[in-house]
Design a protein around this motif. Structure first.
Motif, PDB file in Angstrom:
ATOM      1  N   GLY A 174      42.768  64.937  22.656  1.00  0.00           N
ATOM      2  CA  GLY A 174      43.550  63.814  22.176  1.00  0.00           C
ATOM      3  C   GLY A 174      43.258  63.482  20.726  1.00  0.00           C
ATOM      4  N   VAL A 175      43.940  62.443  20.241  1.00  0.00           N
ATOM      5  CA  VAL A 175      43.779  62.011  18.857  1.00  0.00           C
ATOM      6  C   VAL A 175      42.325  61.619  18.599  1.00  0.00           C
ATOM      7  CG1 VAL A 175      44.494  60.340  17.113  1.00  0.00           C
ATOM      8  CG2 VAL A 175      46.167  61.229  18.759  1.00  0.00           C
ATOM      9  N   GLY A 176      41.776  62.138  17.536  1.00  0.00           N
ATOM     10  CA  GLY A 176      40.400  61.809  17.183  1.00  0.00           C
ATOM     11  C   GLY A 176      39.381  62.817  17.646  1.00  0.00           C
ATOM     12  N   SER A 177      39.776  63.757  18.514  1.00  0.00           N
ATOM     13  CA  SER A 177      38.821  64.760  18.972  1.00  0.00           C
ATOM     14  C   SER A 177      38.453  65.695  17.827  1.00  0.00           C
ATOM     15  CB  SER A 177      39.405  65.576  20.123  1.00  0.00           C
ATOM     16  OG  SER A 177      38.557  66.675  20.429  1.00  0.00           O
ATOM     17  N   THR A 178      37.154  65.953  17.680  1.00  0.00           N
ATOM     18  CA  THR A 178      36.670  66.906  16.676  1.00  0.00           C
ATOM     19  C   THR A 178      36.116  68.165  17.322  1.00  0.00           C
ATOM     20  OG1 THR A 178      34.507  65.809  16.658  1.00  0.00           O
ATOM     21  CG2 THR A 178      36.140  65.064  15.028  1.00  0.00           C
ATOM     22  N   ASP A 179      36.291  68.299  18.619  1.00  0.00           N
ATOM     23  CA  ASP A 179      35.798  69.483  19.329  1.00  0.00           C
ATOM     24  C   ASP A 179      36.573  70.706  18.854  1.00  0.00           C
ATOM     25  OD1 ASP A 179      35.304  71.518  21.350  1.00  0.00           O
ATOM     26  OD2 ASP A 179      34.510  69.908  22.602  1.00  0.00           O
ATOM     27  N   PRO A 180      35.894  71.761  18.400  1.00  0.00           N
ATOM     28  CA  PRO A 180      36.610  72.950  17.915  1.00  0.00           C
ATOM     29  C   PRO A 180      37.402  73.667  18.993  1.00  0.00           C
ATOM     30  CG  PRO A 180      34.240  73.368  18.053  1.00  0.00           C
ATOM     31  CD  PRO A 180      34.438  71.895  18.273  1.00  0.00           C
ATOM     32  N   ARG A 181      37.134  73.338  20.254  1.00  0.00           N
ATOM     33  CA  ARG A 181      37.895  73.963  21.347  1.00  0.00           C
ATOM     34  C   ARG A 181      39.212  73.234  21.627  1.00  0.00           C
ATOM     35  NH1 ARG A 181      33.123  73.519  25.560  1.00  0.00           N
ATOM     36  NH2 ARG A 181      33.035  71.535  24.424  1.00  0.00           N
ATOM     37  N   TRP A 182      39.470  72.174  20.867  1.00  0.00           N
ATOM     38  CA  TRP A 182      40.724  71.419  21.014  1.00  0.00           C
ATOM     39  C   TRP A 182      41.608  71.657  19.796  1.00  0.00           C
ATOM     40  CZ3 TRP A 182      44.141  69.330  23.934  1.00  0.00           C
ATOM     41  CH2 TRP A 182      45.066  68.393  23.436  1.00  0.00           C
ATOM     42  N   GLN A 183      42.839  72.121  20.036  1.00  0.00           N
ATOM     43  CA  GLN A 183      43.790  72.395  18.960  1.00  0.00           C
ATOM     44  C   GLN A 183      45.000  71.487  19.127  1.00  0.00           C
ATOM     45  OE1 GLN A 183      44.733  76.579  19.133  1.00  0.00           O
ATOM     46  NE2 GLN A 183      42.579  77.158  19.224  1.00  0.00           N
ATOM     47  N   PRO A 184      45.105  70.406  18.347  1.00  0.00           N
ATOM     48  CA  PRO A 184      46.264  69.515  18.478  1.00  0.00           C
ATOM     49  C   PRO A 184      47.538  70.190  18.011  1.00  0.00           C
ATOM     50  CG  PRO A 184      44.932  68.897  16.588  1.00  0.00           C
ATOM     51  CD  PRO A 184      44.170  69.967  17.304  1.00  0.00           C
ATOM     52  N   VAL A 185      48.657  69.746  18.570  1.00  0.00           N
ATOM     53  CA  VAL A 185      49.960  70.258  18.142  1.00  0.00           C
ATOM     54  C   VAL A 185      50.232  69.759  16.724  1.00  0.00           C
ATOM     55  CG1 VAL A 185      52.452  70.148  18.538  1.00  0.00           C
ATOM     56  CG2 VAL A 185      50.883  70.401  20.482  1.00  0.00           C
ATOM     57  N   PRO A 186      50.567  70.658  15.800  1.00  0.00           N
ATOM     58  CA  PRO A 186      50.876  70.197  14.437  1.00  0.00           C
ATOM     59  C   PRO A 186      52.132  69.328  14.432  1.00  0.00           C
ATOM     60  CG  PRO A 186      50.506  72.580  14.498  1.00  0.00           C
ATOM     61  CD  PRO A 186      50.622  72.122  15.915  1.00  0.00           C
ATOM     62  N   ARG A 187      52.136  68.361  13.550  1.00  0.00           N
ATOM     63  CA  ARG A 187      53.286  67.475  13.391  1.00  0.00           C
ATOM     64  C   ARG A 187      53.639  67.382  11.913  1.00  0.00           C
ATOM     65  NH1 ARG A 187      55.654  63.263  16.346  1.00  0.00           N
ATOM     66  NH2 ARG A 187      53.981  63.308  17.909  1.00  0.00           N
ATOM     67  N   LEU A 188      54.930  67.495  11.629  1.00  0.00           N
ATOM     68  CA  LEU A 188      55.421  67.336  10.263  1.00  0.00           C
ATOM     69  C   LEU A 188      56.227  66.051  10.201  1.00  0.00           C
ATOM     70  CD1 LEU A 188      55.986  68.356   7.377  1.00  0.00           C
ATOM     71  CD2 LEU A 188      57.949  69.605   8.309  1.00  0.00           C
TER      72      LEU A 188
END
Length: 437
Positions: A174-188
């Protein structure tokens, strides 16, 4: 979750028939699409229950969670274009003879996305897609990389924090996660003169959509070239095509990058993925603006056809289209005419926004070419007996607009060039269908 009865006011239908619709029309179409998604999800739950599917319990728990969320949170999750397209394809396959090529567990991932965004307390089991052990895709949110042995993940949300669990490991999501195993969906996010367009680049979720994930070359990163061309396109649309920009802002939620063909570019929309636009990297900002003006027409018409039949069933027929090298069925011809009404309108406004020089000449040529092409095609459509009353109303609305446009003056050179391009296209099409030898 109860779908709503939808009605389209005659005034809005008149606007849509003229190629417009505005923010009000788009909002009504979007609301109807949400009810369609609710019906499809309910069908999936019932079909899994009938078949005794192994993911039934996880999907039913996800359905209950979604039903208890605020309507706007639930709508945002189910309306995410790949989730909507997945719902249609999955319901169709589960109701058919071969339900094995489905991933109904994605509903649990959609519910998990909604829970994480809303920050509600939740504990959900999410079956992972076949062949994707260890990879948890949450549509519109991101992807968690779990141990390879993970075939069923758990999503836990508590006090605004969220984690994905699998094979004894935990990944903050989720928002704010810094875990390298988490890849957020890019948003433009594009913003200009107070109008905002927010686009998700969710390439991973499309993999789970039947018929789309395997049939299209979807992929690519949000490179600086994408950003600069779309930013330029948005400025152009907002400054000179504001009503169209407002429709796009109200409808489009997802950008779907696709590979470029050998020559030129490619774009399109998926009928059951309202709010998405697929395109290859455009050569410049103006080209991107034309694509968006073109594809919003397809999106509106696809949503309208989910509310009203525009054509009666009939024998297969193929027709010439001035924008294609292949003959088109009647529904494809109708879609193409509606889209090119939007293209002609774009270039008409560009003529007015461009004072002199090569840019104005180009705009005049394109306006004359596509308004004449669309008018010729609408004349063919008007002669078809398969049009329903709503379909005929749509065609008559397009015809009225185009009749005025083709009479608008352009320079003699531009008119001549437009006529030459139309004639050359038709001649090539005729030659390609002439038997040889």
């Amino acid at each position: 979750m109860i779908p709503t009865e939808h009605r389209l006011p005659r005034a809005v239908l008149d606007e849509l028939a003229a190629g417009r619709g505005g923010a009000e029309g788009v909002a009504l179409l979007r609301a109807a699409q949400h009810s369609k998604s609710i019906l499809l999800v309910r069908a999936i739950v019932l079909l899994l229950r009938q078949r005794g599917h192994p993911d039934r319990a996880a999907v039913e728990a996800a359905y209950r969670l979604l039903a208890g969320l605020r309507p706007e949170v639930r709508a945002a999750a189910l309306a995410h274009p790949p989730a909507a397209a997945w719902a249609f394809g999955t319901a169709a396959l589960l109701g058919g003879a071969d339900p094995t090529r489905t991933y109904p567990g994605l509903l649990a991932a959609v519910a998990a996305t909604a829970a994480v965004r809303a920050g509600v307390t939740a504990d959900l089991e999410v079956p992972l897609a076949e062949g994707a052990a260890g990879r948890l895709d949450l549509p519109g949110l991101g992807t968690a990389e779990l141990p390879a042995a993970t075939t069923r993940a758990r999503i836990r949300v508590d006090r605004g924090q969220a984690w994905a669990h699998g094979a004894g490991e935990r990944v903050a999501i989720g928002v704010g996660s810094t875990d390298p195993r988490w890849q957020p969906v890019p948003r433009l996010v594009l913003a200009h003169h107070g109008l905002r367009l927010s686009l998700l680049l969710d390439t991973r979720s499309w993999r789970h959509v039947p018929g789309i994930g395997t049939g299209h070359r979807i992929g690519g990163e949000l490179t600086p070239a994408w950003r600069s061309r779309l930013e330029e396109a948005w400025r152009l649309l907002v400054e000179h095509h504001r009503p169209v920009a407002e429709e796009i802002a109200g409808a489009i939620r997802a950008l779907v990058p696709v590979g470029a063909p050998r020559y030129g570019s490619r774009s399109g929309t998926f009928h059951h993925a309202f709010g998405s636009v697929a395109m290859s990297l455009p050569p410049d900002g103006r080209s991107a603006a034309v694509v968006l003006a073109h594809e919003i027409q397809h999106a509106k018409l696809a949503a309208l056809t989910d509310m009203f039949a525009l054509l009666e069933p009939g024998p297969p027929e193929l027709f010439y289209a001035p924008w294609r090298t292949d003959p088109r069925p009647l529904d494809g011809l109708l879609h193409g005419a509606y889209a090119h009404l939007g293209v002609a309108g774009f270039w008409r406004r560009q003529v007015r926004a461009t004072a002199t020089g090569a840019a104005r000449y180009r705009a005049e040529v394109e306006f004359a070419r596509w308004s004449r092409a669309a008018e010729d095609t609408v004349r063919v459509l008007a002669a078809q007996r398969r049009l329903t009353p709503v379909g005929r109303h749509l065609v008559e609305g397009m015809a009225a607009v185009l009749a005025g446009w083709v009479r608008e003056p352009v320079s003699a050179l531009a008119a001549e060039q437009a006529g030459r391009l139309l004639a050359e296209h038709r001649a090539r099409w005729d030659r390609s269908r002439t038997p040889t030898g």
